[in-house]
Write a protein that holds these residues in place. Structure first.
Motif: not given
Length: 279
Positions: A197-209, A211-224
């Protein structure tokens, strides 16, 4: 009678290799690999965001000691308070990697007992201290650490698997593990479930960051990250054995109880980030 051919017999050597007289255990090795991979991931993120190297250099030490101290105190306080908090020897063992022997003296055993919830809390406190020193945005730092968290968590759970600890409940599923170091009964490999599950999480987070680098600094990745990990942790607990006897009297086990606040914090951070986008 249990047919061993129907299941995976798990009996690895606890020691990965030796460096002279020093035995390197799989558990410690997995911790090191997990922290090292996170180190390089966050270093790359800092480079992408053009954050100065002088701000990155102390980050690893803050994270290492925050996770280690938090995970150790979390285990002692949440899971074994009757042992560690009721005597002077217990308090010493909580801090030092030793165990006092009944016949006198002590034995160096390492930190046998680390709790992921305590490690998460310790990491958050360490990062708060880090941003006070560096003056970086707390949300940027938390988001960057969150993107790398999956890889560290994955390797730590693989370390638990190599140690045959945090075992699952008895089951007859064909992928059940028979932990030779425990009781030779087929059980859910809860550690492996979490590692995947955590390996999948890393894959998701790397892909999303990407696609959506502008979200870094909003706390969205931390919350997710919090919401994903601890929601999964809440439900995976149903396949795992309780770690301490007192949990048998609770409607939820300690892992589930401790997961709920982190899920709430994660959802709050995601909602907060969404509102910031709308301003």
């Amino acid at each position: 009678m249990i047919d061993l051919l129907n299941y995976i017999v798990w009996n690895p050597d606890l020691e990965a290799f030796h460096l002279g007289p020093i035995a390197v255990r799989w558990y410690g090795l997995m911790w090191i690999i997990g922290l090292a991979t996170a180190y390089f991931v966050v270093k790359r993120l800092y480079k992408e965001q053009k954050i100065k190297d002088e701000y990155f250099d102390p980050l690893f030490l803050y994270c290492f000691f925050g996770i280690l101290i938090g995970a150790r105190l979390g285990h002692c306080i949440f899971y074994e308070p009757d042992y560690f908090l009721t005597s002077g020897k217990g308090l010493i063992e909580m801090i030092l990697p030793i165990r006092f022997l009944p016949e006198g003296g002590f034995k160096l055993i390492g930190y046998a007992g680390l709790a992921s919830h305590g490690g998460t809390l310790g990491l958050m406190i360490a990062l708060w201290l880090y941003v006070r020193k560096t003056k970086l945005s707390i949300w940027t730092v938390l988001d960057n650490i969150a993107i790398a968290t999956g890889t560290t968590a994955c390797f730590i759970r693989l370390g638990n698997l190599m140690n045959s600890e945090i075992i699952g409940k008895v089951t007859d599923v064909p992928w059940a593990f028979i932990f030779e170091h425990v009781d030779k009964v087929p059980r859910h490999p809860g550690q492996l479930y979490e590692a995947i599950a955590y390996a999948i999480l890393f894959g998701i987070m790397w892909y999303l960051h990407k696609k959506m680098p502008e979200k870094i600094g909003t706390g969205w990745y931390f919350g997710f990250c919090l919401a994903y990990i601890f929601t999964f942790r809440f439900f995976i607990e149903y396949t795992k054995e309780i770690q301490e006897a007192f949990e048998a009297t609770l409607p939820l086990d300690m892992g589930q109880i401790l997961s709920i606040p982190f899920i709430i914090i994660g959802v709050y951070c995601m909602i907060r980030a969404k509102k910031l986008e709308q301003v």
